[in-house]
Design a protein around this motif. Sequence first.
Motif, PDB file in Angstrom:
ATOM      1  N   MET A 192      45.027  42.248  48.778  1.00 24.75           N
ATOM      2  CA  MET A 192      43.870  41.421  49.021  1.00 24.75           C
ATOM      3  C   MET A 192      43.145  41.918  50.270  1.00 24.75           C
ATOM      4  O   MET A 192      43.778  42.205  51.285  1.00 24.75           O
ATOM      5  CB  MET A 192      44.291  39.970  49.223  1.00 24.75           C
ATOM      6  N   ILE A 193      41.835  42.008  50.178  1.00 27.85           N
ATOM      7  CA  ILE A 193      41.002  42.417  51.303  1.00 27.85           C
ATOM      8  C   ILE A 193      40.131  41.238  51.710  1.00 27.85           C
ATOM      9  O   ILE A 193      39.463  40.635  50.872  1.00 27.85           O
ATOM     10  CB  ILE A 193      40.123  43.630  50.955  1.00 27.85           C
ATOM     11  N   ILE A 194      40.161  40.926  53.006  1.00 27.97           N
ATOM     12  CA  ILE A 194      39.359  39.840  53.560  1.00 27.97           C
ATOM     13  C   ILE A 194      38.491  40.436  54.665  1.00 27.97           C
ATOM     14  O   ILE A 194      38.981  41.201  55.503  1.00 27.97           O
ATOM     15  CB  ILE A 194      40.256  38.740  54.158  1.00 27.97           C
ATOM     16  N   THR A 195      37.201  40.107  54.662  1.00 27.34           N
ATOM     17  CA  THR A 195      36.336  40.510  55.769  1.00 27.34           C
ATOM     18  C   THR A 195      35.969  39.272  56.574  1.00 27.34           C
ATOM     19  O   THR A 195      35.748  38.192  56.011  1.00 27.34           O
ATOM     20  CB  THR A 195      35.040  41.207  55.299  1.00 27.34           C
ATOM     21  N   ILE A 196      35.932  39.447  57.877  1.00 28.55           N
ATOM     22  CA  ILE A 196      35.511  38.386  58.788  1.00 28.55           C
ATOM     23  C   ILE A 196      34.441  38.968  59.697  1.00 28.55           C
ATOM     24  O   ILE A 196      34.696  39.908  60.449  1.00 28.55           O
ATOM     25  CB  ILE A 196      36.681  37.837  59.630  1.00 28.55           C
ATOM     26  N   GLY A 197      33.245  38.418  59.594  1.00 31.57           N
ATOM     27  CA  GLY A 197      32.140  38.811  60.457  1.00 31.57           C
ATOM     28  C   GLY A 197      31.700  37.631  61.282  1.00 31.57           C
ATOM     29  O   GLY A 197      32.081  36.488  61.011  1.00 31.57           O
ATOM     30  N   GLY A 198      30.903  37.919  62.294  1.00 33.10           N
ATOM     31  CA  GLY A 198      30.400  36.831  63.114  1.00 33.10           C
ATOM     32  C   GLY A 198      29.646  37.349  64.315  1.00 33.10           C
ATOM     33  O   GLY A 198      29.706  38.538  64.639  1.00 33.10           O
TER      34      GLY A 198
END
Length: 172
Positions: free
Chosen positions: A1-7
């Motif tokens: 599973m690949i999760i991206t977190i931006g902000g």
Amino acid sequence: MIITIGGVAGSGTTTATKLLSEKLGVPFVSAGGIFRQMAEEYGMSLIEFNKYSENNDNIDIELDKRQAKIAHESGNIVVEGRLSAYFIDADLKIWFNAPLDVRAQRVCDREDKSFEQAKKEILTREESEALRYKDIHNIDINDMSIYDLIINTDSFDPESIVKIILTTLKVI
């Protein structure tokens, strides 16, 4: 599973990414870390490198390639970066936000700067990045439609943020 977190700067992406990767038992990669490493490679401060990057599309292109390559080679990873969701085929794309004053306080605490200096640097950095993202990739960083989950990190501590993400993962 690949999760991206931006902000946005100071919204807590790095803290939450590290904690989430620990809870999931998967590695993480930070686009900000890669960008800072590149700034060091060029012998520049982060602000100087941001300005330099405005006139050198190859910096952003290289950064995007580095993080995408790491993510796709890993397969199970949490990727932290403002544009990660645009360049990585992720299972879950998350965006963090928080009020400017909250973010400036976090940055000044983390980097031992005055509140006003941190606030000014955040605004300068965000303006610089928005111009680059639009110019190089035709991305409007303020368009949130690409994200599956948007979290106001001023409302939650890092543990609670990770719980929200883990709960979301159970639903999808």
